[in-house]
Scaffold this motif. Structure first.
Motif, short mmCIF file in Angstrom:
data_model
loop_
_atom_site.label_atom_id
_atom_site.label_comp_id
_atom_site.label_asym_id
_atom_site.label_seq_id
_atom_site.Cartn_x
_atom_site.Cartn_y
_atom_site.Cartn_z
N GLU A 135 47.57 47.33 74.67
CA GLU A 135 46.95 46.47 75.69
C GLU A 135 46.23 47.27 76.77
O GLU A 135 45.44 46.71 77.54
N GLN A 136 46.47 48.58 76.82
CA GLN A 136 45.86 49.41 77.86
C GLN A 136 44.42 49.82 77.52
O GLN A 136 43.73 50.43 78.34
N ASN A 137 44.00 49.51 76.29
CA ASN A 137 42.64 49.86 75.84
C ASN A 137 42.34 51.35 76.02
O ASN A 137 41.23 51.74 76.40
N ASP A 138 43.34 52.15 75.74
CA ASP A 138 43.21 53.61 75.83
C ASP A 138 43.21 54.15 74.40
O ASP A 138 44.18 53.97 73.66
N SER A 139 42.13 54.80 74.02
CA SER A 139 41.98 55.25 72.63
C SER A 139 43.06 56.26 72.23
O SER A 139 43.51 56.27 71.08
N VAL A 140 43.47 57.10 73.17
CA VAL A 140 44.50 58.11 72.88
C VAL A 140 45.84 57.43 72.62
O VAL A 140 46.55 57.75 71.66
N LEU A 141 46.19 56.48 73.49
CA LEU A 141 47.45 55.75 73.31
C LEU A 141 47.43 54.94 72.02
O LEU A 141 48.42 54.91 71.27
N THR A 142 46.30 54.29 71.75
CA THR A 142 46.20 53.48 70.53
C THR A 142 46.33 54.35 69.28
O THR A 142 46.99 53.96 68.31
#
Length: 344
Positions: free
Chosen positions: A198-205
């Motif tokens: 949900e954070q829209n962070d490519s690294v986290l995703t």
């Protein structure tokens, strides 16, 4: 103790309510002290005597202890047992006893356990490793919940997710008594993964995708009829899996679901669509699931398998529906296991 039931709508005055809370804490500590005296006998006993006492305590917990009486015993085990192994065994036995049918005030849930499990910080790492080797998965689940409650930040939640993924790579339930405990872990992975995406962070995703692919791989492994470890396992002649048929149905169903929702290392379905484009891997996973009833040992689960396959193939379902799918499997396959009630 914040987990104590609220007494709203009763005739007690605020002073009476406070007294009830204090009385409960006093009773908890008194019983805990009593249990500590008994458990400490194992610390100074000879090895044969300690082993006898260990077996006797576990049998007693399994047969005689249930409900809220478990809580002071759980605290006592953490504060009195010198052996980390004995501690890990006893805490798991206590948590299991707490969730016995008919013994629990369902409105309390896991709250009392979170308060009562108090592992000494000096032995925490050794304790966690012992829990992993013993299959004390409920105890580890409580520890994770405590970690999440202690610091409610995205970074902490990601750290917990990474720890959980590491554990999932290591464990393989040794018996049918241990297998359903993993559903709590799977549920937590799904929940924490969704929060990160949900954070829209490519690294986290990207990290989440790797974790989910690992989980899918482990679920596929757990769904196999035979163990793949060792030389014989590598060529398909490993020992028969100690896990039940219904668990293999659940594991294969979840593996198929994740193969559809996380089709590749750079893809993840976070939103439903009008149609599904199945990869070869997803097609094979679905085919393996749907073919299970052709084997007589899975015939009794034909309805559950059909329902699972329909859910997976529905284009309106995406990763967001993973927890609902797991709840469906738990309800259909493990209706009697009460420690799973919070994820139904």
């Amino acid at each position: 103790m914040s987990w104590l039931p609220k007494w709203e709508g009763t005739s007690e005055s605020p002073g009476d309510l406070q007294k009830l809370d204090v009385d409960s804490q006093t009773r908890h500590m008194a019983l805990s002290s009593l249990f500590m005296e008994v458990l400490m006998m194992m610390n100074n006993a000879t090895i044969p005597t300690a082993e006898f006492l260990r077996g006797s305590v576990r049998t007693w917990i399994g047969q005689k202890v249930h409900g809220l009486v478990v809580l002071p015993l759980l605290t006592a085990a953490c504060q009195s047992l010198a052996s980390v192994r004995h501690m890990a065994e006893t805490t798991e036995a206590c948590i299991t006893a707490y969730f016995k049918e008919g013994s629990l005030n369902q409105s309390l849930g896991w709250g009392p356990i979170l308060v009562s499990l108090q592992v000494p910080e000096l032995t925490i790492e050794e304790f966690l490793q012992e829990c992993l080797s013993l299959g004390s998965y409920l105890t580890l689940y409580v520890y994770l919940l405590q970690c999440l409650n202690s610091k409610q930040t995205l970074r902490n939640e990601m750290e917990v997710l990474l720890v959980l993924s590491k554990w999932l790579e290591q464990v393989y339930p040794r018996s049918v008594q241990e297998e359903a405990k993993l559903f709590l872990w799977w549920h937590q992975v799904l929940q924490l993964s969704l929060i990160q995406t949900e954070q829209n962070d490519s690294v986290l995703t990207a990290s989440v995708v790797r974790i989910l692919l690992m989980l899918q791989s482990r679920q596929s492994l757990l769904a196999e009829e035979r163990l793949s470890s060792g030389i014989l396992g590598a060529i398909g002649f490993g020992r028969k899996s100690p896990l039940s048929n219904r668990f293999r149905v659940a594991a294969r169903s979840m593996a198929a679901f994740l193969s559809v929702q996380v089709p590749a290392e750079d893809q993840i379905r976070l939103k439903p669509g009008s149609e599904l484009c199945l990869t070869l891997k997803a097609q094979q996973a679905l085919s393996a699931l749907e073919s299970l009833p052709s084997s007589k040992q899975y015939v009794e689960y034909q309805d559950q398998i059909s329902q699972a396959a329909q859910f997976i193939k529905h284009p309106g379902h995406c990763l967001q529906d993973g927890k609902n799918f797991l709840a469906l499997l738990v309800n259909r396959l493990y209706p009697e296991v009460h420690y799973l009630d919070n994820i139904r």
